[in-house]
Design a protein around this motif. Structure first.
Motif, PDB file in Angstrom:
ATOM      1  N   HIS A 185      33.223  39.004  29.866  1.00  0.00           N
ATOM      2  CA  HIS A 185      31.924  38.629  30.073  1.00  0.00           C
ATOM      3  C   HIS A 185      32.143  38.143  31.366  1.00  0.00           C
ATOM      4  O   HIS A 185      33.178  37.015  31.644  1.00  0.00           O
ATOM      5  CB  HIS A 185      30.906  38.229  29.314  1.00  0.00           C
ATOM      6  N   ALA A 186      31.494  37.452  31.982  1.00  0.00           N
ATOM      7  CA  ALA A 186      31.662  36.267  33.843  1.00  0.00           C
ATOM      8  C   ALA A 186      31.378  34.948  32.785  1.00  0.00           C
ATOM      9  O   ALA A 186      31.405  34.560  31.643  1.00  0.00           O
ATOM     10  CB  ALA A 186      30.173  36.003  34.071  1.00  0.00           C
ATOM     11  N   PHE A 187      32.890  33.673  33.294  1.00  0.00           N
ATOM     12  CA  PHE A 187      32.786  32.615  32.371  1.00  0.00           C
ATOM     13  C   PHE A 187      32.925  32.037  33.551  1.00  0.00           C
ATOM     14  O   PHE A 187      33.550  32.388  34.866  1.00  0.00           O
ATOM     15  CB  PHE A 187      34.119  32.874  31.874  1.00  0.00           C
ATOM     16  N   VAL A 188      33.448  31.202  33.656  1.00  0.00           N
ATOM     17  CA  VAL A 188      33.989  29.182  34.766  1.00  0.00           C
ATOM     18  C   VAL A 188      35.160  29.158  34.162  1.00  0.00           C
ATOM     19  O   VAL A 188      34.915  28.565  33.290  1.00  0.00           O
ATOM     20  CB  VAL A 188      32.172  28.871  35.082  1.00  0.00           C
ATOM     21  N   VAL A 189      35.844  28.420  35.268  1.00  0.00           N
ATOM     22  CA  VAL A 189      36.692  27.877  35.148  1.00  0.00           C
ATOM     23  C   VAL A 189      37.689  27.346  36.076  1.00  0.00           C
ATOM     24  O   VAL A 189      37.206  27.688  37.458  1.00  0.00           O
ATOM     25  CB  VAL A 189      38.542  28.873  34.659  1.00  0.00           C
ATOM     26  N   GLU A 190      37.298  26.079  35.562  1.00  0.00           N
ATOM     27  CA  GLU A 190      37.409  25.208  36.915  1.00  0.00           C
ATOM     28  C   GLU A 190      36.607  25.742  38.099  1.00  0.00           C
ATOM     29  O   GLU A 190      37.055  25.667  39.690  1.00  0.00           O
ATOM     30  CB  GLU A 190      38.784  25.180  37.830  1.00  0.00           C
ATOM     31  N   GLY A 191      35.360  25.986  38.387  1.00  0.00           N
ATOM     32  CA  GLY A 191      33.884  26.105  39.542  1.00  0.00           C
ATOM     33  C   GLY A 191      34.606  27.519  40.233  1.00  0.00           C
ATOM     34  O   GLY A 191      33.904  27.771  40.955  1.00  0.00           O
ATOM     35  N   VAL A 192      35.115  28.120  39.545  1.00  0.00           N
ATOM     36  CA  VAL A 192      35.298  29.359  39.817  1.00  0.00           C
ATOM     37  C   VAL A 192      34.621  30.462  39.237  1.00  0.00           C
ATOM     38  O   VAL A 192      35.520  30.499  37.187  1.00  0.00           O
ATOM     39  CB  VAL A 192      37.049  29.829  40.148  1.00  0.00           C
ATOM     40  N   ALA A 193      33.689  31.089  39.275  1.00  0.00           N
ATOM     41  CA  ALA A 193      33.279  32.158  38.282  1.00  0.00           C
ATOM     42  C   ALA A 193      34.100  33.762  38.078  1.00  0.00           C
ATOM     43  O   ALA A 193      34.356  34.200  39.990  1.00  0.00           O
ATOM     44  CB  ALA A 193      31.736  32.000  38.176  1.00  0.00           C
ATOM     45  N   VAL A 194      34.566  33.799  37.165  1.00  0.00           N
ATOM     46  CA  VAL A 194      35.042  36.083  36.712  1.00  0.00           C
ATOM     47  C   VAL A 194      33.760  36.280  36.883  1.00  0.00           C
ATOM     48  O   VAL A 194      33.701  35.970  35.254  1.00  0.00           O
ATOM     49  CB  VAL A 194      36.144  34.815  35.880  1.00  0.00           C
ATOM     50  N   VAL A 195      33.321  37.394  36.986  1.00  0.00           N
ATOM     51  CA  VAL A 195      32.306  37.630  36.714  1.00  0.00           C
ATOM     52  C   VAL A 195      32.642  39.231  37.097  1.00  0.00           C
ATOM     53  O   VAL A 195      33.050  39.169  38.294  1.00  0.00           O
ATOM     54  CB  VAL A 195      30.977  37.596  38.108  1.00  0.00           C
ATOM     55  N   PRO A 196      32.310  40.100  35.939  1.00  0.00           N
ATOM     56  CA  PRO A 196      33.514  41.834  36.278  1.00  0.00           C
ATOM     57  C   PRO A 196      32.178  42.604  36.970  1.00  0.00           C
ATOM     58  O   PRO A 196      30.881  41.881  36.771  1.00  0.00           O
ATOM     59  CB  PRO A 196      33.112  41.880  34.212  1.00  0.00           C
ATOM     60  N   SER A 197      32.141  43.438  37.002  1.00  0.00           N
ATOM     61  CA  SER A 197      31.214  44.573  38.539  1.00  0.00           C
ATOM     62  C   SER A 197      30.199  44.894  37.313  1.00  0.00           C
ATOM     63  O   SER A 197      29.019  45.111  37.778  1.00  0.00           O
ATOM     64  CB  SER A 197      31.896  45.542  38.687  1.00  0.00           C
ATOM     65  N   TRP A 198      30.541  45.683  35.789  1.00  0.00           N
ATOM     66  CA  TRP A 198      29.094  45.803  35.593  1.00  0.00           C
ATOM     67  C   TRP A 198      28.297  44.002  35.095  1.00  0.00           C
ATOM     68  O   TRP A 198      27.544  44.248  34.496  1.00  0.00           O
ATOM     69  CB  TRP A 198      29.149  46.114  34.193  1.00  0.00           C
ATOM     70  N   GLU A 199      28.079  42.806  35.494  1.00  0.00           N
ATOM     71  CA  GLU A 199      27.389  42.232  35.889  1.00  0.00           C
ATOM     72  C   GLU A 199      27.750  41.303  37.008  1.00  0.00           C
ATOM     73  O   GLU A 199      27.094  40.541  37.152  1.00  0.00           O
ATOM     74  CB  GLU A 199      28.394  40.638  34.505  1.00  0.00           C
ATOM     75  N   GLU A 200      26.897  42.302  37.807  1.00  0.00           N
ATOM     76  CA  GLU A 200      26.852  41.804  38.843  1.00  0.00           C
ATOM     77  C   GLU A 200      25.385  40.511  39.124  1.00  0.00           C
ATOM     78  O   GLU A 200      26.199  39.769  40.633  1.00  0.00           O
ATOM     79  CB  GLU A 200      25.821  43.241  40.310  1.00  0.00           C
TER      80      GLU A 200
END
Length: 344
Positions: free
Chosen positions: A141-156
């Motif tokens: 699932h989407a998460f944030v590390v060092e101000g960078v959000a990593v978001v998978p395509s199924w959680e647009e």
């Protein structure tokens, strides 16, 4: 739909022959578990996030395969998919479950005439058929590390207000989702040292997460390398998801540590000036071999960010940096891992 998982307890010496025998019977999707150390040719030369430390090899192996439970459907095997085209028609073993298992036992007995197959017992476990293509998404699932959000395509539509940069990234066959400590450490150092307009060299790019983050944070261009042949396809998809041109994010398949042509292409991509930042999130043993090739590709004052280092192996990287004239700026621990950042 119910199906049965059959597991053969054998030896690592016989695993390849048994797997081949199962395939020859029409049984595909074989799983092999052993403690044989991972070789460079099996992991793209170790380029990627990390290679876990394995327990001591006991020379034993478990080989599993799957058959449909009798009476639960025409097909003997769980449905198989190709990620790009969907269901795939594959050859199937002929006969009843009992007949197939009899042929498996005969095949193992034949292999046992020239190899040690160990106990060669076959155990069965019944379970429910699952959606193999999509169930893994429950764990990413989407998460944030060092101000960078990593978001998978199924959680647009996922909104993460604590992030100032968003990456659209689907984990694939290439390594690197950002959730491992080593990648978090690399991102932390990247956010600290990267300046708008910098050129970045990403060694062992995997999914491209570090280079993508750099571009989103203002890097002028990224040149990336890896040994894993799965990387180009995964990287192409992730560049498209983030609207980043391949012209500004270049990739070469090869070993920058000892391949002069890869080194030449990397230097040429920087207009011969070298890079402001070189990052490598691999493992200590491989970092030690790569480090001598880094200074010629760094500008004077450029920063070399390394991660994927078990703290117990960090001295290998420190020594390699010292031998190549790099000055260590900082070491940052996280759990059992650490990153080491140096300057030319």
């Amino acid at each position: 739909m119910e199906w049965i998982k059959y597991t053969i307890d054998t030896t690592s010496a016989a695993e390849d022959d048994i797997a081949y025998m199962l395939n020859s019977l029409g049984i595909i999707g074989v799983e092999i578990e052993d403690k044989v150390p991972v070789g460079a040719d099996e992991n793209g030369g170790y380029f990627g996030d990390v290679v876990p430390e394995m327990p001591e090899d006991d020379h034993l192996a478990r080989i599993s395969f799957y058959l449909k439970k009798p009476g639960t459907g025409d097909s003997m095997l769980p449905e198989h998919y190709d990620p790009g085209t969907g269901p795939v028609d594959l050859p199937e073993p002929e006969g009843t479950v009992e007949e197939i298992l009899a042929r498996v036992r005969e095949g193992i007995a034949e292999i046992g005439t020239y190899l040690n197959v160990g106990p060669a017992t076959i155990t069965a476990e019944t379970t429910e058929e699952e959606d193999w293509v999509n169930n893994w998404k429950e764990h990413f699932h989407a998460f944030v590390v060092e101000g960078v959000a990593v978001v998978p395509s199924w959680e647009e539509n996922e909104e993460l207000p604590e992030a100032d940069v968003t990456l659209r990234l689907d984990p694939g066959t290439a390594f690197g989702t950002g959730q491992h400590e080593s990648t978090r450490l690399a991102l932390k150092a990247l956010r600290k040292y990267l300046k708008p307009g910098d050129r970045l060299l990403d060694i062992g790019t995997g999914s491209g997460i570090l280079g993508l983050a750099a571009m989103k944070c203002g890097a002028k261009m990224v040149f990336s390398t890896d040994l894993d042949p799965n990387v180009p396809a995964a990287l192409k998809e992730n560049l498209a998801k983030n609207g980043i041109s391949a012209e500004n994010f270049r990739f070469v398949l090869g070993n920058i540590a000892d391949d002069a042509s890869v080194q030449y292409k990397a230097l040429k991509a920087s207009d011969g000036e070298g890079y402001d930042i070189v990052c490598a999130n691999i493992i200590a043993e491989i970092l030690a071999g790569i480090t001598p090739a880094v200074p010629p590709l760094l500008k004077k004052g450029g920063v070399y960010i390394t991660s994927g280092i078990l703290q117990t192996h960090a001295q290998l990287v420190r020594d390699a940096m010292a031998e190549t004239g790099l000055t260590i700026l900082e070491e940052t621990p996280m759990g059992e891992w650490e990153s080491i950042t140096a300057r030319k």
